[in-house]
Write a protein that holds these residues in place. Structure first.
Motif, PDB file in Angstrom:
ATOM      1  N   ARG A 103      -1.944  12.717  -7.829  1.00 39.59           N
ATOM      2  CA  ARG A 103      -1.441  11.566  -8.502  1.00 39.59           C
ATOM      3  C   ARG A 103      -1.735  10.208  -7.794  1.00 39.59           C
ATOM      4  O   ARG A 103      -0.863   9.300  -7.906  1.00 39.59           O
ATOM      5  N   THR A 104      -1.557  10.930  -6.417  1.00 34.49           N
ATOM      6  CA  THR A 104      -2.091   9.793  -5.423  1.00 34.49           C
ATOM      7  C   THR A 104      -3.486   9.373  -5.454  1.00 34.49           C
ATOM      8  O   THR A 104      -3.846   8.511  -4.653  1.00 34.49           O
ATOM      9  N   ALA A 152     -13.327  20.671 -13.403  1.00 32.00           N
ATOM     10  CA  ALA A 152     -13.476  20.385 -12.052  1.00 32.00           C
ATOM     11  C   ALA A 152     -12.573  19.267 -11.817  1.00 32.00           C
ATOM     12  O   ALA A 152     -12.516  18.688 -11.905  1.00 32.00           O
ATOM     13  N   PHE A 153     -12.386  18.704 -10.473  1.00 34.74           N
ATOM     14  CA  PHE A 153     -11.819  18.032  -9.584  1.00 34.74           C
ATOM     15  C   PHE A 153     -13.544  17.559  -8.144  1.00 34.74           C
ATOM     16  O   PHE A 153     -13.992  17.952  -7.874  1.00 34.74           O
ATOM     17  N   ILE A 154     -13.063  15.916  -8.393  1.00 38.68           N
ATOM     18  CA  ILE A 154     -13.955  15.281  -7.692  1.00 38.68           C
ATOM     19  C   ILE A 154     -13.137  14.286  -6.918  1.00 38.68           C
ATOM     20  O   ILE A 154     -12.250  14.273  -7.440  1.00 38.68           O
ATOM     21  N   LEU A 155     -13.948  13.615  -5.397  1.00 41.81           N
ATOM     22  CA  LEU A 155     -12.876  12.704  -4.893  1.00 41.81           C
ATOM     23  C   LEU A 155     -12.481  11.735  -5.817  1.00 41.81           C
ATOM     24  O   LEU A 155     -12.872  10.593  -6.617  1.00 41.81           O
ATOM     25  N   GLY A 156     -11.605  11.303  -5.249  1.00 40.36           N
ATOM     26  CA  GLY A 156     -10.846   9.457  -6.120  1.00 40.36           C
ATOM     27  C   GLY A 156     -10.905   8.419  -5.843  1.00 40.36           C
ATOM     28  O   GLY A 156     -11.471   8.450  -4.985  1.00 40.36           O
ATOM     29  N   PRO A 157     -10.940   7.784  -6.541  1.00 42.91           N
ATOM     30  CA  PRO A 157     -10.823   6.020  -6.190  1.00 42.91           C
ATOM     31  C   PRO A 157      -9.348   5.391  -4.802  1.00 42.91           C
ATOM     32  O   PRO A 157     -10.309   4.693  -4.538  1.00 42.91           O
ATOM     33  N   ARG A 158      -8.982   6.547  -4.499  1.00 41.61           N
ATOM     34  CA  ARG A 158      -8.042   5.687  -3.615  1.00 41.61           C
ATOM     35  C   ARG A 158      -8.562   5.551  -2.291  1.00 41.61           C
ATOM     36  O   ARG A 158      -8.784   4.895  -1.195  1.00 41.61           O
ATOM     37  N   VAL A 186     -11.910   4.906  -2.044  1.00 37.23           N
ATOM     38  CA  VAL A 186     -12.322   3.438  -2.460  1.00 37.23           C
ATOM     39  C   VAL A 186     -11.981   2.512  -1.553  1.00 37.23           C
ATOM     40  O   VAL A 186     -11.866   1.594  -0.962  1.00 37.23           O
ATOM     41  N   GLN A 187     -10.035   2.794  -1.927  1.00 34.86           N
ATOM     42  CA  GLN A 187      -9.189   1.542  -1.612  1.00 34.86           C
ATOM     43  C   GLN A 187      -8.662   2.138  -0.306  1.00 34.86           C
ATOM     44  O   GLN A 187      -8.809   1.054   0.419  1.00 34.86           O
ATOM     45  N   LEU A 188      -9.098   2.874   0.426  1.00 34.91           N
ATOM     46  CA  LEU A 188      -8.411   3.875   1.700  1.00 34.91           C
ATOM     47  C   LEU A 188      -9.752   2.461   2.949  1.00 34.91           C
ATOM     48  O   LEU A 188      -9.624   2.359   3.589  1.00 34.91           O
ATOM     49  N   ASP A 189     -11.016   3.093   2.014  1.00 36.54           N
ATOM     50  CA  ASP A 189     -12.320   2.626   3.790  1.00 36.54           C
ATOM     51  C   ASP A 189     -12.409   1.087   3.092  1.00 36.54           C
ATOM     52  O   ASP A 189     -11.872   0.457   3.943  1.00 36.54           O
ATOM     53  N   ARG A 190     -11.540   0.231   2.137  1.00 36.33           N
ATOM     54  CA  ARG A 190     -12.195  -1.195   2.010  1.00 36.33           C
ATOM     55  C   ARG A 190     -11.124  -1.960   2.560  1.00 36.33           C
ATOM     56  O   ARG A 190     -11.116  -2.611   3.815  1.00 36.33           O
ATOM     57  N   LEU A 191      -9.423  -1.207   2.951  1.00 40.33           N
ATOM     58  CA  LEU A 191      -8.707  -1.235   3.828  1.00 40.33           C
ATOM     59  C   LEU A 191      -8.583  -1.009   4.643  1.00 40.33           C
ATOM     60  O   LEU A 191      -8.614  -2.061   6.527  1.00 40.33           O
ATOM     61  N   MET A 192      -9.579   0.244   5.130  1.00 41.37           N
ATOM     62  CA  MET A 192      -9.530   0.188   6.912  1.00 41.37           C
ATOM     63  C   MET A 192     -10.384  -0.946   7.427  1.00 41.37           C
ATOM     64  O   MET A 192     -10.798  -1.215   8.911  1.00 41.37           O
ATOM     65  N   ARG A 193     -11.646  -1.789   6.717  1.00 42.03           N
ATOM     66  CA  ARG A 193     -12.871  -2.292   6.825  1.00 42.03           C
ATOM     67  C   ARG A 193     -11.845  -2.876   7.198  1.00 42.03           C
ATOM     68  O   ARG A 193     -12.581  -4.365   8.509  1.00 42.03           O
ATOM     69  N   ARG A 194     -11.179  -4.635   6.764  1.00 44.94           N
ATOM     70  CA  ARG A 194     -10.417  -5.169   6.768  1.00 44.94           C
ATOM     71  C   ARG A 194      -9.440  -5.226   7.732  1.00 44.94           C
ATOM     72  O   ARG A 194      -9.008  -6.316   8.207  1.00 44.94           O
ATOM     73  N   THR A 195      -8.711  -3.817   8.621  1.00 47.97           N
ATOM     74  CA  THR A 195      -7.982  -4.380   9.478  1.00 47.97           C
ATOM     75  C   THR A 195      -7.882  -2.823  10.226  1.00 47.97           C
ATOM     76  O   THR A 195      -6.953  -2.937  11.235  1.00 47.97           O
ATOM     77  N   ASP A 196      -9.370  -2.224  10.450  1.00 45.51           N
ATOM     78  CA  ASP A 196      -9.431  -1.276  12.102  1.00 45.51           C
ATOM     79  C   ASP A 196      -9.250  -2.462  13.053  1.00 45.51           C
ATOM     80  O   ASP A 196     -10.020  -2.830  13.135  1.00 45.51           O
ATOM     81  N   PRO A 197      -8.252  -2.027  14.118  1.00 43.47           N
ATOM     82  CA  PRO A 197      -8.733  -2.783  15.724  1.00 43.47           C
ATOM     83  C   PRO A 197     -10.270  -2.623  15.848  1.00 43.47           C
ATOM     84  O   PRO A 197     -10.535  -3.314  16.264  1.00 43.47           O
ATOM     85  N   VAL A 235       0.804  -1.434  -0.095  1.00 37.28           N
ATOM     86  CA  VAL A 235      -0.276   0.526   0.008  1.00 37.28           C
ATOM     87  C   VAL A 235       0.874   1.184   0.013  1.00 37.28           C
ATOM     88  O   VAL A 235       1.534   1.217   0.943  1.00 37.28           O
ATOM     89  N   MET A 236       0.865   2.246  -0.949  1.00 37.16           N
ATOM     90  CA  MET A 236       1.006   3.671  -0.967  1.00 37.16           C
ATOM     91  C   MET A 236       0.876   4.140   0.370  1.00 37.16           C
ATOM     92  O   MET A 236       0.231   4.474   0.399  1.00 37.16           O
ATOM     93  N   ALA A 237       2.691   4.839   0.571  1.00 34.88           N
ATOM     94  CA  ALA A 237       2.006   5.460   1.846  1.00 34.88           C
ATOM     95  C   ALA A 237       2.242   6.772   1.599  1.00 34.88           C
ATOM     96  O   ALA A 237       3.253   7.210   0.297  1.00 34.88           O
ATOM     97  N   PRO A 238       1.271   8.072   1.590  1.00 35.79           N
ATOM     98  CA  PRO A 238       1.577   9.339   1.829  1.00 35.79           C
ATOM     99  C   PRO A 238       3.101  10.038   2.106  1.00 35.79           C
ATOM    100  O   PRO A 238       3.128   9.685   3.291  1.00 35.79           O
ATOM    101  N   THR A 239       3.963  10.572   1.514  1.00 35.39           N
ATOM    102  CA  THR A 239       4.562  11.699   1.364  1.00 35.39           C
ATOM    103  C   THR A 239       5.179  12.705   1.081  1.00 35.39           C
ATOM    104  O   THR A 239       4.486  13.138   0.368  1.00 35.39           O
ATOM    105  N   ARG A 240       5.985  13.277   1.826  1.00 29.93           N
ATOM    106  CA  ARG A 240       5.845  14.731   1.855  1.00 29.93           C
ATOM    107  C   ARG A 240       7.163  14.809   0.979  1.00 29.93           C
ATOM    108  O   ARG A 240       8.290  14.162   0.900  1.00 29.93           O
TER     109      ARG A 240
END
Length: 281
Positions: A71-72, A82-88, A90-101, A15-20
């Motif tokens: 880009r992320t 215009a810009f809208i919320l991106g597909p990443r 949804v990816q993070l939401d799925r990851l949270m559903r599967r890993t959030d303690p 999973v890509m981690a956000p970088t500064r």
């Protein structure tokens, strides 16, 4: 396994981690991520010009932030400029559903308690000045409510937000009082620090909170806090019912049920060892 089922084990390492970005300060990073707060159900898309005007930033800065967020995958281009919320997201939401303690410990406890409630279970996590519902389990299909997964609520109104608020550290409560005195007063939590602290002390002593019609008219919520360590509140479990159904219930039974569920979830954070109960004995 259903993709909404919490997954045990380590988080995937691909999973890509956000970088500064080079030259980006903490404040710049915070401001860039803050752009995401502009997107709502009422306003799902924004142009660069609209964002820059709304936030009083230069177009050069706005274009740079939008380029990085796109880009992320956190934002995506839409019609026109215009810009809208991106597909990443949804990816993070799925990851949270599967890993959030909180979900990993909480969902099985809620499933076992389903026969004991005619209404709805809401599992919420605290962040910043909000409490966010991360899991909803309805046992009364006739309920009509705005309380649902993904909806953030301010800390000053509702059963879950108030019970989380009551168990926050004193320094956080003081900061909230300094930043939001009008909202705290409007919520009936006091016009001074002394009144605010006294009202929250009463909630801590009770260990639960019942809210009637504070979020939705005709709905009642009974909430208890969840702790990830002794005294460290992480969220809350709420039992929601219609007022009509609540009038046929024993409030003491619902309080006890909420406390039992909260205690079982809290114990999961320590592997079934010491109960990390932050409530007074």
């Amino acid at each position: 396994m259903d993709e909404t089922t919490p997954m045990r084990g380590p988080m995937p390492d691909n999973v890509m981690a956000p970088t500064r970005q080079p030259g980006m300060s903490d404040s710049s990073l915070e401001r860039m991520l803050g752009l995401l707060d502009l997107f709502t159900e009422d306003r799902p898309s924004w142009s660069v010009e609209e964002i820059c005007d709304h936030l009083s930033m230069s177009q050069a800065t706005g274009y740079r932030y939008l380029k990085l967020l796109s880009r992320t995958g956190l934002l995506a281009p839409a019609e026109g400029s215009a810009f809208i919320l991106g597909p990443r997201i949804v990816q993070l939401d799925r990851l949270m559903r599967r890993t959030d303690p909180l979900l990993r410990h909480g969902v099985p406890v809620i499933e076992r308690a389903r026969p004991e409630l005619h209404g709805m279970f809401l599992l919420s996590r605290h962040y910043g000045d909000h409490v966010l519902c991360v899991h909803q389990d309805m046992t009364d299909p006739t309920l009509r409510t705005s309380m649902e997964r993904g909806r953030p609520m301010e800390l000053f109104q509702g059963a879950a937000p108030r019970v989380v608020l009551a168990f926050l550290p004193t320094y956080q409560l003081r900061n909230l009082m300094l930043r939001h005195p009008d909202r705290i007063r409007a919520a009936g939590l006091g016009a001074s620090w002394e009144e605010f602290r006294a009202r929250l002390k009463a909630v801590r002593k009770e260990g639960t909170r019942i809210a009637i019609g504070e979020v939705d008219a005709g709905m009642v919520g009974v909430a208890a806090p969840i702790f990830r360590a002794p005294g460290a509140v992480v969220g809350a479990i709420s039992l929601a019912q219609s007022e009509e159904r609540f009038r046929t219930e024993d409030p003491a039974r619902l309080r006890a049920l909420a406390l039992r569920i909260a205690d079982e979830i809290s114990a999961g954070f320590t592997g079934g060892g010491h109960q990390p109960n932050g409530r007074p004995t």
